[in-house]
Design a protein around this motif. Structure first.
Motif, PDB file in Angstrom:
ATOM      1  N   VAL A 304      30.080 -72.730 -43.980  1.00 30.78           N
ATOM      2  CA  VAL A 304      30.117 -73.671 -45.098  1.00 30.78           C
ATOM      3  C   VAL A 304      29.220 -73.189 -46.229  1.00 30.78           C
ATOM      4  O   VAL A 304      29.602 -73.230 -47.406  1.00 30.78           O
ATOM      5  CB  VAL A 304      29.704 -75.084 -44.634  1.00 30.78           C
ATOM      6  CG1 VAL A 304      29.532 -76.005 -45.835  1.00 30.78           C
ATOM      7  CG2 VAL A 304      30.763 -75.646 -43.698  1.00 30.78           C
ATOM      8  N   ALA A 305      28.018 -72.725 -45.892  1.00 27.56           N
ATOM      9  CA  ALA A 305      27.099 -72.237 -46.931  1.00 27.56           C
ATOM     10  C   ALA A 305      27.699 -71.040 -47.652  1.00 27.56           C
ATOM     11  O   ALA A 305      27.598 -70.918 -48.887  1.00 27.56           O
ATOM     12  CB  ALA A 305      25.749 -71.879 -46.314  1.00 27.56           C
ATOM     13  N   ARG A 306      28.332 -70.110 -46.906  1.00 23.47           N
ATOM     14  CA  ARG A 306      28.964 -68.951 -47.537  1.00 23.47           C
ATOM     15  C   ARG A 306      30.098 -69.402 -48.446  1.00 23.47           C
ATOM     16  O   ARG A 306      30.271 -68.887 -49.558  1.00 23.47           O
ATOM     17  CB  ARG A 306      29.504 -67.981 -46.483  1.00 23.47           C
ATOM     18  CG  ARG A 306      28.454 -67.208 -45.748  1.00 23.47           C
ATOM     19  CD  ARG A 306      29.058 -65.991 -45.058  1.00 23.47           C
ATOM     20  NE  ARG A 306      30.196 -66.336 -44.233  1.00 23.47           N
ATOM     21  CZ  ARG A 306      30.104 -66.730 -42.963  1.00 23.47           C
ATOM     22  NH1 ARG A 306      28.903 -66.845 -42.389  1.00 23.47           N
ATOM     23  NH2 ARG A 306      31.183 -67.024 -42.261  1.00 23.47           N
ATOM     24  N   PHE A 307      30.884 -70.365 -47.980  1.00 22.77           N
ATOM     25  CA  PHE A 307      32.003 -70.874 -48.772  1.00 22.77           C
ATOM     26  C   PHE A 307      31.500 -71.491 -50.077  1.00 22.77           C
ATOM     27  O   PHE A 307      32.045 -71.210 -51.160  1.00 22.77           O
ATOM     28  CB  PHE A 307      32.776 -71.907 -47.942  1.00 22.77           C
ATOM     29  CG  PHE A 307      33.756 -72.729 -48.712  1.00 22.77           C
ATOM     30  CD1 PHE A 307      34.996 -72.224 -49.059  1.00 22.77           C
ATOM     31  CD2 PHE A 307      33.441 -74.024 -49.111  1.00 22.77           C
ATOM     32  CE1 PHE A 307      35.900 -72.986 -49.782  1.00 22.77           C
ATOM     33  CE2 PHE A 307      34.332 -74.791 -49.826  1.00 22.77           C
ATOM     34  CZ  PHE A 307      35.567 -74.265 -50.166  1.00 22.77           C
ATOM     35  N   LEU A 308      30.479 -72.317 -49.997  1.00 23.58           N
ATOM     36  CA  LEU A 308      29.948 -72.957 -51.199  1.00 23.58           C
ATOM     37  C   LEU A 308      29.398 -71.908 -52.165  1.00 23.58           C
ATOM     38  O   LEU A 308      29.620 -71.988 -53.380  1.00 23.58           O
ATOM     39  CB  LEU A 308      28.853 -73.958 -50.827  1.00 23.58           C
ATOM     40  CG  LEU A 308      29.298 -75.203 -50.038  1.00 23.58           C
ATOM     41  CD1 LEU A 308      28.081 -76.027 -49.620  1.00 23.58           C
ATOM     42  CD2 LEU A 308      30.269 -76.052 -50.843  1.00 23.58           C
ATOM     43  N   HIS A 309      28.699 -70.931 -51.629  1.00 26.28           N
ATOM     44  CA  HIS A 309      28.112 -69.896 -52.488  1.00 26.28           C
ATOM     45  C   HIS A 309      29.191 -69.081 -53.193  1.00 26.28           C
ATOM     46  O   HIS A 309      29.141 -68.887 -54.419  1.00 26.28           O
ATOM     47  CB  HIS A 309      27.226 -68.975 -51.653  1.00 26.28           C
ATOM     48  CG  HIS A 309      26.706 -67.793 -52.425  1.00 26.28           C
ATOM     49  ND1 HIS A 309      25.740 -67.907 -53.393  1.00 26.28           N
ATOM     50  CD2 HIS A 309      27.051 -66.481 -52.378  1.00 26.28           C
ATOM     51  CE1 HIS A 309      25.495 -66.712 -53.913  1.00 26.28           C
ATOM     52  NE2 HIS A 309      26.276 -65.827 -53.314  1.00 26.28           N
ATOM     53  N   GLN A 310      30.184 -68.612 -52.450  1.00 27.40           N
ATOM     54  CA  GLN A 310      31.219 -67.762 -53.046  1.00 27.40           C
ATOM     55  C   GLN A 310      32.094 -68.531 -54.026  1.00 27.40           C
ATOM     56  O   GLN A 310      32.694 -67.937 -54.920  1.00 27.40           O
ATOM     57  CB  GLN A 310      32.086 -67.137 -51.940  1.00 27.40           C
ATOM     58  CG  GLN A 310      31.383 -66.085 -51.115  1.00 27.40           C
ATOM     59  CD  GLN A 310      30.935 -64.893 -51.953  1.00 27.40           C
ATOM     60  OE1 GLN A 310      31.609 -64.495 -52.901  1.00 27.40           O
ATOM     61  NE2 GLN A 310      29.769 -64.340 -51.619  1.00 27.40           N
TER      62      GLN A 310
END
Length: 605
Positions: A304-310
């Motif tokens: 989720v954190a990677r998704f939000l960042h990208q």
């Protein structure tokens, strides 16, 4: 505070878009194209000095997407090119505007008809594959295997399209008995090469394009719903190897789209296409575009954190300026890990968008479930349904979204979760009629099995199949075999809900007072219209042939006292329809039979 995505976008503002051409953009001037009496290969036209390497100081370029009528030549008997020539003469000499197609007019509020004057302002130059790309696989004069430029031209298609001011999809209905096929807009839409060309246009800075079905049927398509297609990798190819030829081309098109969105500050557009890569690249062996953003605190193993960042999103429960929430963007890609992670963090599975997304065809109040079923993500659909996603709500039920997308598996999942196959939207249309209107055969068969429609419902489906682009001989015959009435006449008070009646009454009134568009004409002639009338009105000549072959009456009149033939007054039509409307159905039977047995094989370049 600006997100990493916004900061990265600003760093690209001064970059030059990477649309370098690996092979010169050879074009033919409008005057030369209009004088042609046969379609000659690139080498022959170049030798005669009839090709021009395009540059923007010359005028405006137009890309011609079309189908080949034989395995070795796009138009061996010069049947398709004359339709383009006649349409072009009309565009270059006429007044007024090229109209919007009815779906674009309905869904894209900012879309405008194209003034014909825009086509007449500057000299036009046309890119046409057989003329513009080398056709010889070897340099026979040198007697070796030196690349004559064909592969480099193929790799430059996206660059050619980016350079073109206009994009024409040449899609007439042509019967090709020697090849055992009938060409239609639907067959154009199914071809892998044509899908690539359309994708390159729709992912460029100029996304709209012009559909030419005949010399008189010319419309602007401005939303994905105008003409549903599919991914390039799932298209039809005459040569299996061609599919992989296009993998790096399609990936490059996506890369350029993502950079363009960042360059102009369109962050919602970036998010849409970043997550749609799973759809755009289906069937192609290539890696998705990743790593556009610096890897600062990307969340490690936290999906989720990677998704939000990208995606440049700052919170789980915040909508961006397009009215879309993180769960909607996650549903575009169908990533089960990201979706599960978002749901575990208690995001609202039933939150709906607060704005429409006209280019993708999503109305206001779209749910993440709607998005997942539209893009055929079965695992994501199951996950959202398990989280108690509502199957109804918004403008249309999720089952109708699945019907548009020809998603039979999605329909089964939705029905198992309680969706009603006969459930209607706010205008009174149900999933059966939607599947028919979009020619979604897999969805239609699933819905027929689930709902077991009556003869009246099947008749409405037959009528719906002829209003837009779905009218194939196969679909028409299937519905007639199921007991649809070939002479069904729509009764607006009976067949439409109050909101639908109000909408069509308003459009009909606009037509009566002089606002003449494709949509207002449709509304004006709606009551009492038959499937044949609708097929002729919308230039679905294959469906018209199948209806005449099945015994459609020519003497029936709608509420405006028009017969089927009246819809073609002053319009161009194929010879088989001229005979059919004159009472001789033999040629219509031949064309309908040929279309149902279509064994089309396409070889491009």
């Amino acid at each position: 505070m600006a997100t990493s995505l916004e900061r990265y976008g600003r760093s690209l503002r001064d970059d030059v878009e990477d649309t370098a051409m690996l092979f010169p953009m050879y074009t033919v001037a409008a005057g030369t194209l209009l004088r042609m009496t046969q379609v000659d290969a690139h080498e022959d036209m170049k030798a005669r000095g009839e090709l021009v390497v395009f540059s923007e100081d010359l005028g405006r370029a137009t890309f011609i997407s079309h189908q080949w009528l034989s395995k070795t030549h796009p138009d061996p008997d010069f049947r398709q090119m004359p339709i383009l020539q006649k349409a072009l003469k009309r565009l270059l000499s006429g007044a007024g505007s090229v109209p919007l197609d009815p779906v674009t007019e309905s869904f894209v509020r900012t879309a405008k008809p194209l003034p014909m004057q825009d086509l007449q302002k500057q000299a036009l130059f046309f890119w046409y594959d057989y003329i513009s790309c080398p056709q010889l696989q070897r340099d026979t004069r040198a007697n070796d295997s030196t690349d004559c430029g064909q592969s480099r031209a193929i790799s430059s298609i996206h660059a050619y399209i980016a350079k073109c001011y206009f994009f024409f999809a040449l899609c007439p209905v042509l019967d090709c008995p020697l090849q055992g096929k009938v060409l239609t807009p639907a067959t154009w839409s199914s071809r892998g090469w044509c899908r690539l060309e359309r994708a390159a246009r729709e992912l460029s800075s100029k996304s709209t394009w012009i559909l030419i079905q005949s010399e008189t049927s010319i419309e602007i398509a401005g939303t994905a719903l105008s003409f549903l297609s599919g991914s390039v990798g799932e298209g039809d190819f005459g040569k299996a190897g061609d599919r992989q030829k296009l993998a790096p081309v399609m990936r490059n098109i996506l890369m350029q789209k993502l950079k363009l969105c960042l360059r102009v500050g369109d962050l919602p557009g970036f998010r849409r296409h970043l997550n749609l890569q799973a759809v755009h690249l289906r069937g192609l062996e290539t890696e998705p575009v990743t790593g556009l953003l610096p890897c600062e605190a990307d969340g490690g193993d936290d999906a989720v954190a990677r998704f939000l960042h990208q995606n440049g999103l700052t919170g789980l429960n915040e909508a961006d300026k397009s009215g879309w929430w993180p769960l909607h963007y996650a549903a575009l890609g169908g990533d089960r890990g990201v979706l599960r992670g978002l749901l575990e963090k208690r995001v609202d599975v039933n939150r709906r968008t607060s704005k429409d997304e006209p280019m993708l065809g999503f109305p206001l109040w779209t749910s993440s479930l709607d998005v997942a079923v539209f893009y055929k993500h079965p695992e994501a659909t199951q996950l959202l349904l398990a989280a108690r996603a509502h199957v109804v709500g918004g403008v249309t039920p999720a089952l109708q979204v699945a019907s548009v997308a020809n998603n039979s598996e999605g329909i089964r999942l939705l029905c198992a979760a309680g969706a009603r196959p006969r459930g209607r939207d706010v205008f009174g249309t149900n999933g059966l009629e939607v599947a028919a209107a979009y020619g979604a055969m897999n969805a239609l068969e699933e819905l027929v099995m689930q709902a077991r429609p009556s003869s009246l419902e099947l008749s409405r489906m037959l009528w719906a199949s002829c209003i837009f682009r779905a009218g194939s001989a196969e679909l028409v015959q299937r519905l007639i075999d199921l007991r649809a009435d070939v002479n069904f006449q729509l009764n607006v008070p009976r067949d439409c809900r109050p909101l639908g009646r109000l909408f069509f009454a308003g459009k009909s009134l606009q037509h009566r007072f002089g606002w003449r568009t494709v949509l207002t004409a449709y509304a004006y002639h709606l009551h009492g219209s038959t499937p044949l009338m609708q097929a002729l009105r919308s230039a679905q000549f294959e469906a018209a042939a199948a209806l005449i072959a099945a015994g459609a009456r020519l003497d029936l009149r709608n509420a405006r006292n028009w017969t089927a033939a009246d819809f073609l007054k002053g319009q161009a039509m194929p010879c088989f329809l001229q005979l059919g409307l004159g009472g001789d159905a033999a040629e219509c039977r031949r064309v309908a039979s040929l279309a149902r047995a279509d064994g089309y094989v396409e070889i491009r370049f």
